[in-house]
Design an enzyme around this catalytic site. Structure first.
Site, short mmCIF file in Angstrom:
data_model
loop_
_atom_site.label_atom_id
_atom_site.label_comp_id
_atom_site.label_asym_id
_atom_site.label_seq_id
_atom_site.Cartn_x
_atom_site.Cartn_y
_atom_site.Cartn_z
N LYS A 20 -75.37 -116.18 58.37
CA LYS A 20 -76.06 -114.95 58.76
C LYS A 20 -75.03 -113.86 58.96
O LYS A 20 -73.89 -114.19 59.28
CB LYS A 20 -76.90 -115.12 60.02
CG LYS A 20 -76.24 -115.83 61.21
CD LYS A 20 -74.98 -115.34 61.79
CE LYS A 20 -74.89 -113.97 62.38
NZ LYS A 20 -73.54 -113.68 62.95
N TYR A 66 -79.41 -112.13 66.46
CA TYR A 66 -79.95 -113.27 67.22
C TYR A 66 -81.12 -112.83 68.09
O TYR A 66 -82.11 -113.54 68.24
CB TYR A 66 -78.87 -113.90 68.11
CG TYR A 66 -77.84 -114.68 67.34
CD1 TYR A 66 -78.03 -116.02 67.05
CD2 TYR A 66 -76.66 -114.08 66.90
CE1 TYR A 66 -77.09 -116.74 66.33
CE2 TYR A 66 -75.72 -114.79 66.18
CZ TYR A 66 -75.94 -116.11 65.90
OH TYR A 66 -75.01 -116.82 65.18
P1 NDP Z 1 -63.39 -114.82 60.26
O1 NDP Z 1 -62.84 -113.45 60.21
O2 NDP Z 1 -62.87 -115.72 61.32
O3 NDP Z 1 -63.20 -115.58 58.87
C1 NDP Z 1 -63.60 -115.00 57.66
C2 NDP Z 1 -62.74 -115.62 56.55
O4 NDP Z 1 -63.19 -115.09 55.31
C3 NDP Z 1 -61.27 -115.26 56.62
O5 NDP Z 1 -60.53 -116.09 57.50
C4 NDP Z 1 -60.84 -115.44 55.19
O6 NDP Z 1 -60.64 -116.83 54.95
C5 NDP Z 1 -62.08 -115.06 54.39
N1 NDP Z 1 -61.99 -113.73 53.78
C6 NDP Z 1 -62.09 -113.49 52.44
N2 NDP Z 1 -61.98 -112.20 52.18
C7 NDP Z 1 -61.80 -111.57 53.37
C8 NDP Z 1 -61.60 -110.20 53.73
N3 NDP Z 1 -61.59 -109.22 52.81
N4 NDP Z 1 -61.46 -109.91 55.04
C9 NDP Z 1 -61.50 -110.87 55.97
N5 NDP Z 1 -61.67 -112.19 55.68
C10 NDP Z 1 -61.82 -112.54 54.38
O7 NDP Z 1 -64.99 -114.70 60.37
P2 NDP Z 1 -66.01 -115.76 60.96
O8 NDP Z 1 -65.63 -117.11 60.55
O9 NDP Z 1 -66.21 -115.49 62.41
O10 NDP Z 1 -67.38 -115.29 60.24
C11 NDP Z 1 -67.65 -115.61 58.89
C12 NDP Z 1 -69.17 -115.52 58.65
O11 NDP Z 1 -69.83 -116.44 59.50
C13 NDP Z 1 -69.78 -114.16 58.96
O12 NDP Z 1 -70.80 -113.87 58.04
C14 NDP Z 1 -70.39 -114.32 60.35
O13 NDP Z 1 -71.50 -113.47 60.58
C15 NDP Z 1 -70.80 -115.77 60.32
N6 NDP Z 1 -70.78 -116.38 61.65
C16 NDP Z 1 -71.87 -117.12 62.04
C17 NDP Z 1 -71.89 -117.73 63.28
C18 NDP Z 1 -73.04 -118.57 63.67
O14 NDP Z 1 -73.13 -118.96 64.84
N7 NDP Z 1 -73.92 -118.93 62.75
C19 NDP Z 1 -70.79 -117.55 64.24
C20 NDP Z 1 -69.66 -116.81 63.71
C21 NDP Z 1 -69.68 -116.24 62.46
P3 NDP Z 1 -59.49 -117.36 53.95
O15 NDP Z 1 -58.19 -116.94 54.59
O16 NDP Z 1 -59.72 -118.80 53.94
O17 NDP Z 1 -59.72 -116.70 52.62
#
Ligand code: NDP
Length: 384
Positions: free
Chosen positions: A134, A225
């Site tokens: 989401k 949420y």
């Molecule tokens: P993070 O910022 O921690 O991680 C996102 C990852 O995406 C990065 O670490 C990177 O991984 C990759 N990435 C690829 N391109 C980009 C870019 N241009 N900028 C930044 N990151 C990039 O985010 P979250 O893990 O917190 O969130 C990811 C998704 O999950 C979102 O859509 C968020 O809404 C959702 N979410 C859902 C939750 C829930 O409870 N259901 C809770 C938290 C988040 P790499 O280095 O491996 O390429």
């Protein structure tokens, strides 16, 4: 059987508890039959994948971690070793090669919101099922394209709405819908947190402040949420919304909103048999913010009392009350439960509780809320 027991049996078994789900699907567990765990490829190894999803995939009964896709070489090596992934480790340039990876059944998109549409559509084109975090995408139009791509490819699309599988939320739905607080009249919900003081939209880590990657501010991230709570408590779609924003840090929040308060009007939940003018409407009042922490609740009010979840949307330690009485329920690993539910629907070819249309409905409401905040006018929510 009481309404409560009947609801918990159907509601929880259909979507949540593993043992109950197993009893619903005996063919999965018959000797020699479809007992295979589906292989998941996590795309984007950020905080959610690292802290929640990879651990959840060690607990799931119907799913396991099979591959990862990451743009960071050091993460690819770390994950290869830690989870014994062998060759099933990809960069974004290699993403489409998932088509030829027989270990992968489901692609799980855990990227910033603005990348969900592209990676879901390309994921569907590999022929794998897609599970997307989401919010589903930045816009309702992108959601429609994602749904169409998955339909065209003949694959399933699920959206990561973990609370729809969580026992406190299911009990709250049951209490309201069965009339335990009388006819529902009002809802109050809010979720927010404080963005770090030094966060800036130009930093990769803080993509949540970058409009193109986040689609918006706290409404897209955590306000969703509260929106979901109001939608699944009523089981109805909002008809119209009003909204306004407040701003204290115009530098940090130069691209997305900082705090947003909104109201929604829903049709009544009970009383469908009454003539239209006599049907009470339900008013929802909601807040989301990146400017303060601690607002994490959902409450439903009727003439005979209220149903309160507080904290409502955390990963663990949820608490719920019906007319002041504690629910006394455990919070399972919400990610393991939703992944298992999606996996079972893939294996059985049965509908999933949170398909792409569910993500689309949220984006339609979100677009109306942003329009209302911008124009200062009551705005009708477009229909699916
Ligand atoms: P993070 O910022 O921690 O991680 C996102 C990852 O995406 C990065 O670490 C990177 O991984 C990759 N990435 C690829 N391109 C980009 C870019 N241009 N900028 C930044 N990151 C990039 O985010 P979250 O893990 O917190 O969130 C990811 C998704 O999950 C979102 O859509 C968020 O809404 C959702 N979410 C859902 C939750 C829930 O409870 N259901 C809770 C938290 C988040 P790499 O280095 O491996 O390429």
């Amino acid at each position: 059987m009481s309404t409560r027991r009947r609801f918990l049996q159907t509601g929880l078994a259909a979507s949540a508890t593993l043992s109950a789900a197993a009893s619903l699907s005996p063919r999965l567990f018959a000797a020699g039959q479809d007992t295979k765990k589906l292989g998941y490829a996590l795309v984007g190894l950020g905080r959610l994948s690292t802290g929640q999803l990879a651990p959840a995939l060690q607990k799931t009964e119907h799913a396991k971690l099979a591959a990862v896709v990451s743009g960071t070489p050091s993460k690819r090596e770390e994950w290869r070793k830690k989870y014994d992934l062998g060759d099933h480790v990809y960069s974004y340039e290699e993403y489409d090669q998932l088509a030829d990876d027989d270990a992968v059944d489901v692609i799980y998109i855990v990227l910033p919101n603005g990348l969900h549409a592209e990676y879901t559509i390309r994921g569907a084109e590999t022929g794998k099922h897609v599970f997307c975090e989401k919010p589903m995408a930045n816009t309702a139009e992108e959601c429609r394209q994602m749904i169409a791509a998955c339909e065209k490819a003949g694959v399933k699309l699920g959206i990561g709405y973990r609370c729809q599988f969580e026992p406190h939320h299911l009990r709250a739905i049951e209490a309201v819908r069965s009339g335990e607080i009388g006819e529902l009249r009002g809802l109050g919900a809010g979720f927010g947190f404080t963005m770090p003081a030094d966060a800036d939209p130009d930093q990769k880590l803080h993509w949540r402040l970058d409009r193109s990657l986040a689609g918006g501010g706290p409404l897209m991230d955590v306000g969703i949420y509260a929106l979901q709570f109001c939608r699944y408590i009523t089981g109805r779609e909002p008809v119209a919304v009003t909204a306004q924003t407040t701003l204290t840090d115009p530098v940090k929040f130069r691209q997305v909103e900082e705090t947003l308060g909104w109201t929604m009007t829903f049709p009544s939940v009970l009383g469908d048999d009454l003539p239209e003018p006599l049907r009470a409407q339900v008013t929802a009042s909601c807040v989301t913010t990146y400017n303060f922490s601690g607002f994490n609740q959902g409450e439903a009010f009727g003439p005979d009392g209220s149903v309160l979840l507080k904290p409502a949307y955390s990963y663990t330690g949820l608490k719920g009350f019906v007319k002041g009485e504690p629910m006394n329920l455990d919070t399972p690993d919400q990610f393991a439960v939703e992944i298992d539910a999606f996996s079972q629907s893939v294996k059985n070819g049965t509908p999933f509780k949170c398909p792409g249309e569910e993500g689309l409905r949220d984006l339609l409401a979100i677009e109306a809320i942003y329009k209302a905040a911008e124009t200062g006018r009551r705005t009708e929510v477009a229909k699916v």
